[in-house]
Design a protein around this motif. Structure first.
Motif, short mmCIF file in Angstrom:
data_model
loop_
_atom_site.label_atom_id
_atom_site.label_comp_id
_atom_site.label_asym_id
_atom_site.label_seq_id
_atom_site.Cartn_x
_atom_site.Cartn_y
_atom_site.Cartn_z
N MET A 1 95.52 32.38 10.25
CA MET A 1 96.34 33.51 9.86
C MET A 1 95.58 34.82 10.09
O MET A 1 94.36 34.87 9.97
CB MET A 1 96.74 33.40 8.39
N PRO A 2 96.33 35.89 10.38
CA PRO A 2 95.66 37.17 10.59
C PRO A 2 95.23 37.80 9.26
O PRO A 2 95.65 37.37 8.19
CB PRO A 2 96.76 38.02 11.26
N ASP A 3 94.39 38.79 9.35
CA ASP A 3 94.04 39.62 8.21
C ASP A 3 94.19 41.06 8.65
O ASP A 3 94.56 41.33 9.79
CB ASP A 3 92.63 39.31 7.72
N MET A 4 93.94 42.01 7.77
CA MET A 4 94.18 43.41 8.15
C MET A 4 93.28 44.36 7.37
O MET A 4 93.03 44.15 6.18
CB MET A 4 95.65 43.78 7.89
N TRP A 5 92.83 45.38 8.07
CA TRP A 5 92.05 46.47 7.49
C TRP A 5 92.88 47.75 7.53
O TRP A 5 93.70 47.93 8.41
CB TRP A 5 90.79 46.72 8.30
N GLU A 6 92.62 48.64 6.60
CA GLU A 6 93.21 49.98 6.65
C GLU A 6 92.30 50.95 5.92
O GLU A 6 91.62 50.59 4.95
CB GLU A 6 94.61 50.01 6.05
N ARG A 7 92.29 52.17 6.40
CA ARG A 7 91.57 53.23 5.70
C ARG A 7 92.45 53.83 4.61
O ARG A 7 93.66 53.91 4.77
CB ARG A 7 91.14 54.32 6.67
N VAL A 8 91.84 54.23 3.52
CA VAL A 8 92.56 54.96 2.48
C VAL A 8 92.63 56.41 2.91
O VAL A 8 91.60 57.04 3.17
CB VAL A 8 91.86 54.82 1.11
N THR A 9 93.85 56.95 3.01
CA THR A 9 94.04 58.30 3.53
C THR A 9 94.74 59.19 2.50
O THR A 9 95.39 58.70 1.57
CB THR A 9 94.86 58.28 4.83
N ASP A 10 94.63 60.49 2.72
CA ASP A 10 95.30 61.45 1.85
C ASP A 10 96.72 61.70 2.35
O ASP A 10 97.20 61.03 3.28
CB ASP A 10 94.50 62.75 1.75
N ALA A 11 97.40 62.68 1.76
CA ALA A 11 98.80 62.95 2.11
C ALA A 11 98.96 63.41 3.55
O ALA A 11 100.05 63.29 4.13
CB ALA A 11 99.37 64.00 1.15
N ASP A 12 97.91 63.91 4.15
CA ASP A 12 97.96 64.37 5.54
C ASP A 12 97.50 63.31 6.53
O ASP A 12 97.40 63.59 7.73
CB ASP A 12 97.10 65.63 5.71
N GLY A 13 97.20 62.11 6.03
CA GLY A 13 96.76 61.04 6.91
C GLY A 13 95.28 61.09 7.25
O GLY A 13 94.82 60.30 8.08
#
Length: 546
Positions: A1-13
């Protein structure tokens, strides 16, 4: 199965930045994450800045709140989660190793006696009674009766020795410390450095785990006076350190040093399952990981899973996941150490050596499974002073690290001032494979259908039936409790996963039995997860146990 990363961003991305370096972090019963670090590994911080802490709410991920902090340097303190969900913090930094008024310099920070509590309901700090001994790099672990054991650490600037060889126990109900003497056998202060001769590293942040017989297992081997390092178990009644067997392979090596000889490896108590709740401790960070079965101590340490394809993963953090697997994340192939040919210079812990690939240890299969590194953005190297915590969503929050394991001096890197800030202030989220059921037509991981649950109570006693309502009751195969964790320096003493017995089931209801006693279920706040046969978890329900 895949996994996923993401950065925590503010309202402007744009990447959302922490207001302080998250050297220390804890998951609160509110579901929020509090983090702090005192002087933030900045030698000049005490003279130019005030102290602060931070608060991040997964329900409002685009913002972070800056909070006040105690006017004491909490850098490299010890901490654990109290039964009421507050965070207890013991010790911190009195002197940096290079300060001229530090009698233990070089390479010896000194500790303080100060203790504090972060109250999760009011989101404020308060002062607790001081310890008898100053401590820097101590370990705190909450026990079955709700008290907190504090062990080890470097002493204060006025102490002739280096290591603190006495234990103390804090009673939060009384707000007082119970004084304890030296351990039996008396430990040896291994903090002295000899350029020509053998030297064992100091017992910093010993990896401690509370066991169901009321003792505390020491995954970091301890060295008795005039003796050798051994795997030991601390009796809280007598103060005796009982020898269980040899130290883990590598923990006796003095030069070249092995990762298991110091505080750059991670340790975790593997899932506790009825009816016997066998207690096994996993350590990882070297080419081989090791497991110790506390129920059969004569078997010693055995290899856990296959040999790794790297020689070292220093500073990696182990995170217990709802399905019983152990996530190994952060860290890399070098550790910050003294140069072998010159004891006043350091080498290693570099960003270029960071390992961006997460791994999971599957205890039932005794094997390691590799995940994927971040995609869509350059991986963020996380080495010394990185942290990771499980959230109620089933995702893992990741933060912290000093670039190239270097400190700041007045806000810029001490080794190369023109290289800017050594603090890594960005945050990330990692979604393990259990949150997905494949890849969609767009090539992105496809979210799995998750079971929904409603728990009848937010507080439960021991050995009691607990009802869960769910439209997916028939498809739920397991129910697990994971204690809210606090983490620093690749380790959390709070982590504990307990699988619950399913005693009854209807079309829309499950009855589970809570842990039989506080020795198995240390009192405190837990995330309750219901899992399908595929291991897909529900969202975590916060439950106070005890």
């Amino acid at each position: 199965m895949p996994d996923m990363w993401e950065r925590v961003t503010d309202a402007d991305g744009e990447p959302l930045l922490c207001p302080v370096l998250p050297v220390h972090a804890a998951l609160l019963p509110s579901g929020k994450v509090v983090f702090f670090s005192g002087s933030e590994h900045d030698e000049m911080h005490l003279h130019e800045h005030g102290f602060a802490s931070g608060l991040w709410d997964p329900d409002h991920p685009a913002q972070v709140t800056k909070l006040d902090a105690p006017h004491v340097d909490l850098f490299c303190a010890g901490h654990s989660m109290l039964a009421n969900g507050d965070v207890f913090v013991a010790g911190g930094t009195a002197n940096y190793d290079r300060e001229p008024d530090n009698p233990h310099a070089p390479y010896h920070f000194t500790g303080v006696t100060d203790c504090h509590v972060f109250h999760w309901r009011t989101e404020r700090w308060s002062r607790a009674e001081d310890m008898a001994w100053p401590r820097w790099y101590p370990t705190c672990v909450t026990l079955a009766d709700g008290t907190v054991l504090t062990m080890s650490g470097h002493g204060g600037p006025l102490q002739p020795g280096h290591e603190v060889l006495h234990n103390e126990i804090f009673d939060p109900a009384a707000g007082r410390w119970q004084r304890h003497g030296a351990m039996i056998p008396e430990l040896e202060d291994t903090g002295r450095f000899w350029l020509f001769g053998s030297r064992y590293p100091m017992i910093y942040y010993p990896r401690l785990h509370a066991l169901r017989d009321g003792t505390v297992f020491c995954a970091t081997a301890h060295q008795e006076r005039g003796g050798d390092r051994r795997t030991r178990r601390l009796s809280l009644r007598s103060g005796a350190l009982d020898t269980l067997g040899p130290a883990p392979p590598g923990m006796r090596v003095w030069w070249p040093p092995d990762v298991y000889a110091r505080a750059a490896f991670t340790s975790v108590l593997l899932p506790l399952r009825p009816p016997h709740y066998e207690e096994r401790v996993l350590i990882a960070g070297g080419q081989r990981a090791w497991v110790f079965d506390a129920g059969t101590p004569r078997s010693g340490w055995r290899q856990a899973g296959q040999k790794r394809d790297y020689s070292l993963r220093a500073y990696a953090t182990a995170v217990l996941l709802p399905d019983g697997s152990v996530l190994l994340i952060n860290g890399g192939s070098s550790e910050k150490l003294l140069r072998w040919y010159w004891p006043t210079a350091e080498v290693g812990g570099d960003d270029k050596d960071a390992n961006p690939v997460p791994e999971r240890y599957l205890p039932d299969e005794d094997r390691w499974e590799r995940g994927s590194k971040p995609g869509g953005y350059t991986p963020i190297p996380r080495m010394y002073h990185s942290v990771a915590l499980l959230l109620a969503s089933g995702r893992v929050w990741i933060a912290g690290s000093n670039h190239d394991s270097q400190r700041n001096r007045g806000g810029v890197r001490a080794d190369h001032p023109h290289h800017g800030d050594a603090r890594e202030l960005r945050m990330e989220l990692y979604s393990p494979p259990y949150l997905f059921d494949g890849v969609g037509p767009d090539g992105k991981p496809r979210p799995a259908a998750r079971p929904e649950i409603t728990v009848e109570a937010d507080h439960a006693g021991y050995g009691r039936p607990l009802k869960l309502t769910s439209p997916h009751a028939r498809s739920i195969e397991r129910v697990t409790l994971l204690r809210c964790a606090s983490v620093t320096h690749a380790y959390s003493s709070d982590q504990r996963l307990i699988e619950l017995e399913i005693a009854g089931r209807t079309e829309r209801e499950l009855t589970v039995i809570t842990p039989p006693d506080p020795y198995i279920g240390i009192p405190g706040y837990y995330l309750l997860f219901a899992l399908t046969a595929r291991g897909t978890p529900s969202a975590g329900h916060m439950l106070r146990l005890g």
